[in-house]
Design an enzyme around this catalytic site. Sequence first.
Site, mmCIF file in Angstrom:
data_model
loop_
_atom_site.group_PDB
_atom_site.id
_atom_site.type_symbol
_atom_site.label_atom_id
_atom_site.label_comp_id
_atom_site.label_asym_id
_atom_site.label_seq_id
_atom_site.Cartn_x
_atom_site.Cartn_y
_atom_site.Cartn_z
ATOM 1 N N HIS A 90 -4.176 1.059 -2.976
ATOM 2 C CA HIS A 90 -3.163 1.412 -2.001
ATOM 3 C C HIS A 90 -3.889 0.262 -0.929
ATOM 4 O O HIS A 90 -5.083 0.183 -1.008
ATOM 5 C CB HIS A 90 -3.157 2.697 -1.790
ATOM 6 C CG HIS A 90 -4.546 3.486 -1.130
ATOM 7 N ND1 HIS A 90 -4.998 4.255 -2.302
ATOM 8 C CD2 HIS A 90 -5.260 3.483 -0.265
ATOM 9 C CE1 HIS A 90 -6.293 4.734 -1.858
ATOM 10 N NE2 HIS A 90 -6.299 4.134 -0.895
ATOM 11 N N HIS A 120 -7.935 -4.413 3.527
ATOM 12 C CA HIS A 120 -8.259 -5.015 2.082
ATOM 13 C C HIS A 120 -7.987 -4.012 1.103
ATOM 14 O O HIS A 120 -7.412 -2.668 1.467
ATOM 15 C CB HIS A 120 -9.819 -5.106 2.260
ATOM 16 C CG HIS A 120 -10.609 -3.411 2.564
ATOM 17 N ND1 HIS A 120 -10.776 -3.118 3.493
ATOM 18 C CD2 HIS A 120 -11.001 -2.854 1.681
ATOM 19 C CE1 HIS A 120 -11.549 -1.820 3.498
ATOM 20 N NE2 HIS A 120 -11.649 -1.701 2.315
#
Length: 198
Positions: free
Chosen positions: A40, A128
């Site tokens: 995620h 990220h």
Amino acid sequence: MRLFVALDLPENVVQYIAGVQQRLRSQLAADRWQPLSNLHLTLHFLGDVDEKWLPALREDLDIVSAIIPPFSLQTGRLGAFPDAERPRVLWLGLGGQTDRLKQLHLLLGKRFELHPGVSFDRKPYRPHITLARGPHAADGGLPLSEWNQDVLAQHPPRWQVTSMHLFRSELRPGGAVHTVLHTSTFGKDHGKKQAADE
């Protein structure tokens, strides 16, 4: 309960990342590779939060999501925290409308500041997707430039981001299990729903 706010990744992006991980595994050992089921894009990690704050956090997500219209992202280049010479985390960066992503992070933070029982990371946001923790780097560090050239696709996947989620994370012997507690849709006026509830 242990909470975080994050964006889901569509299946085509998860499959692309699976391919990247597979190619890297042949060249790199790591303490733990991120399971595909837990991939995620984190916006805020809140840590342990008293359950009484859940209604306020749901409202925070709804208020912010009404301001932010849907936007597009694409996977970017490989990186490491704190750096390639002393890596603790190997990650995949983001491209596309990352300014929208940073605005989203900032607005959520301003809402969370209103709640004395909620803490969050105030360091500068570096969006990220975590690929591996504890990568075993050789003496020269991780060859990120080489991998960016050889491992990543020339045309990485792009996708439309339409919602964000409040997740509960439960640490179990087999790894963390993440459960969606609330979803907010971008560009949607949640006020009518709230008015109807009152």
